[in-house]
Write an enzyme that holds these catalytic residues in place. Structure first.
Site, PDB file in Angstrom:
ATOM      1  N   LYS A   1       0.677  -1.775  -0.055  1.00 41.93           N
ATOM      2  CA  LYS A   1      -0.328   0.459  -0.309  1.00 41.93           C
ATOM      3  C   LYS A   1       0.770   0.987  -0.217  1.00 41.93           C
ATOM      4  CE  LYS A   1      -2.371  -0.880   4.234  1.00 41.93           C
ATOM      5  NZ  LYS A   1      -1.640  -2.207   3.950  1.00 41.93           N
TER       6      LYS A   1
ATOM      7  N   ARG B   1      -9.500   1.364   8.735  1.00 34.60           N
ATOM      8  CA  ARG B   1      -8.943   0.102   9.126  1.00 34.60           C
ATOM      9  C   ARG B   1     -10.229  -0.674  10.025  1.00 34.60           C
ATOM     10  NH1 ARG B   1      -3.040   0.567   8.919  1.00 34.60           N
ATOM     11  NH2 ARG B   1      -2.000  -1.488   9.270  1.00 34.60           N
TER      12      ARG B   1
ATOM     13  N   ARG C   1      11.605  -7.136   5.598  1.00 38.96           N
ATOM     14  CA  ARG C   1      11.764  -5.320   5.459  1.00 38.96           C
ATOM     15  C   ARG C   1      12.888  -4.957   6.314  1.00 38.96           C
ATOM     16  NH1 ARG C   1       6.123  -2.511   5.346  1.00 38.96           N
ATOM     17  NH2 ARG C   1       6.215  -2.670   7.194  1.00 38.96           N
TER      18      ARG C   1
ATOM     19  N   ARG D   1      11.193  -3.088  11.558  1.00 39.14           N
ATOM     20  CA  ARG D   1      10.396  -2.641  12.232  1.00 39.14           C
ATOM     21  C   ARG D   1       9.909  -3.267  13.783  1.00 39.14           C
ATOM     22  NH1 ARG D   1       5.679  -0.335   8.268  1.00 39.14           N
ATOM     23  NH2 ARG D   1       4.184  -1.365  10.463  1.00 39.14           N
TER      24      ARG D   1
ATOM     25  N   ARG E   1      -1.324  -9.210  13.631  1.00 43.22           N
ATOM     26  CA  ARG E   1      -1.404  -7.850  12.277  1.00 43.22           C
ATOM     27  C   ARG E   1      -2.418  -8.239  11.524  1.00 43.22           C
ATOM     28  NH1 ARG E   1       3.627  -5.044  10.976  1.00 43.22           N
ATOM     29  NH2 ARG E   1       2.752  -3.342   8.977  1.00 43.22           N
TER      30      ARG E   1
HETATM   31  P1  AMP Z   1       0.564   0.496   8.638  1.00 43.96           P
HETATM   32  O1  AMP Z   1       2.444   1.119   8.606  1.00 43.96           O
HETATM   33  O2  AMP Z   1      -0.094   0.860   7.487  1.00 43.96           O
HETATM   34  O3  AMP Z   1       1.051  -0.960   8.562  1.00 43.96           O
HETATM   35  O4  AMP Z   1       0.298   0.442  10.649  1.00 43.96           O
HETATM   36  C1  AMP Z   1       1.658   0.525  11.784  1.00 43.96           C
HETATM   37  C2  AMP Z   1       0.763  -0.231  13.082  1.00 43.96           C
HETATM   38  O5  AMP Z   1       0.203   1.561  13.509  1.00 43.96           O
HETATM   39  C3  AMP Z   1      -0.799  -0.580  12.792  1.00 43.96           C
HETATM   40  O6  AMP Z   1       0.037  -1.949  13.440  1.00 43.96           O
HETATM   41  C4  AMP Z   1      -1.402   0.149  13.705  1.00 43.96           C
HETATM   42  O7  AMP Z   1      -1.378  -0.270  14.804  1.00 43.96           O
HETATM   43  C5  AMP Z   1      -1.630   1.449  13.539  1.00 43.96           C
HETATM   44  N1  AMP Z   1      -2.460   2.067  11.999  1.00 43.96           N
HETATM   45  C6  AMP Z   1      -2.039   2.492  10.953  1.00 43.96           C
HETATM   46  N2  AMP Z   1      -2.849   2.699  10.925  1.00 43.96           N
HETATM   47  C7  AMP Z   1      -4.140   2.280  11.544  1.00 43.96           C
HETATM   48  C8  AMP Z   1      -5.165   3.130  11.348  1.00 43.96           C
HETATM   49  N3  AMP Z   1      -6.332   3.284  10.212  1.00 43.96           N
HETATM   50  N4  AMP Z   1      -6.958   2.561  12.361  1.00 43.96           N
HETATM   51  C9  AMP Z   1      -5.515   1.322  13.909  1.00 43.96           C
HETATM   52  N5  AMP Z   1      -4.315   2.011  13.796  1.00 43.96           N
HETATM   53  C10 AMP Z   1      -3.561   2.134  12.985  1.00 43.96           C
END
Ligand code: AMP
Length: 227
Positions: A13, A88, A127, A160, A171
């Site tokens: 994404k 989400r 990653r 990360r 996740r």
């Molecule tokens: P990502 O980089 O998009 O995978 O986001 C990393 C982490 O940030 C996720 O595992 C969540 O803990 C938090 N996060 C990111 N976007 C959201 C969202 N829209 N709602 C809730 N938590 C989020």
């Protein structure tokens, strides 16, 4: 153009949203990037979010809708935006819909990047992310020129916290339970475009652009483009 990208963690994404933002001249809004920055800067939001992020859980909906609502009012999002990692959950999607309806700026499309679970685990466990500029690399598929250093800014590459295998599985589970229902939600609204997220970034981008009903080829203007 106003777009949402959905798909499991590791679907690409971030990469695809950055390419779409450049192509259409719209803002790239990544909630993951915004939250990681807040964590790094130790803001009150960062301190709150960190507890959830380290466990692979979602930050509360109300917090997320507030952050995104504010972000898409910024000047660079006037021409449009591509949301990466938001919404989400169904309550987040409803919160977003309310904000956009109030502003008279409906979504044009929602792209679902479809990637099998085993591919997700392989991608995320390998990653590496630049601690300076946030660029992504992969230990097998996308190595930097100098080991451990970012090609773009020379920053240190790190894993990360939430890309460790156990957290990746958590996740994915959270995604399947909380985010997957969004696919039906947006399908019912006639907004959903399903695109396979496997293949090179360029091939996936071409498939997205085609699914949006845009010409691939030279950079589009972004203004007034409709899928
Ligand atoms: P990502 O980089 O998009 O995978 O986001 C990393 C982490 O940030 C996720 O595992 C969540 O803990 C938090 N996060 C990111 N976007 C959201 C969202 N829209 N709602 C809730 N938590 C989020």
């Amino acid at each position: 153009m106003r777009l949402v990208l959905v798909g499991p963690p590791g679907a690409g994404k971030g990469t695809q949203a950055a390419m779409l933002a450049a192509r259409f001249g719209i803002a790239h809004v990544s909630t993951g990037v915004m939250l990681r920055q807040a964590v790094q800067e130790r803001t009150p939001l960062g301190q709150q979010a960190r507890r959830y992020m380290d466990r692979g859980e979602l930050v509360p909906d109300q917090v997320m809708v507030g952050i995104v609502g504010e972000r898409i009012e910024a000047a660079d999002a006037e021409t449009g935006f591509v949301l990466d990692g938001f919404p989400r959950t169904i309550p987040q999607a409803e919160g977003l819909a309310a904000i956009l309806a109030r502003d008279g700026r409906p979504l044009d499309a929602v792209v679902n990047l479809v990637v099998p679970d085993e591919v997700v685990v392989r991608r995320l466990a390998g990653r590496r992310v630049c601690s300076g500029c946030g660029a992504n690399y992969h230990v097998a598929y996308d190595r930097p020129r100098v080991a451990g250093r970012c090609d773009r800014c020379g920053g240190q590459l790190v894993q990360r916290e939430d890309d460790r295998e156990e957290t990746v599985r958590r996740r994915l589970e959270v995604h399947n339970r909380q985010t997957e229902p969004l696919v039906s939600y947006y399908r019912e609204q006639g907004l959903l475009r399903e695109v396979p997220g496997t293949g090179s970034p360029e091939a996936v981008q071409a498939a997205i652009v085609e699914a949006l009903g845009q010409a691939t080829g030279p950079r589009a203007t972004g203004r007034g483009d409709r899928p």
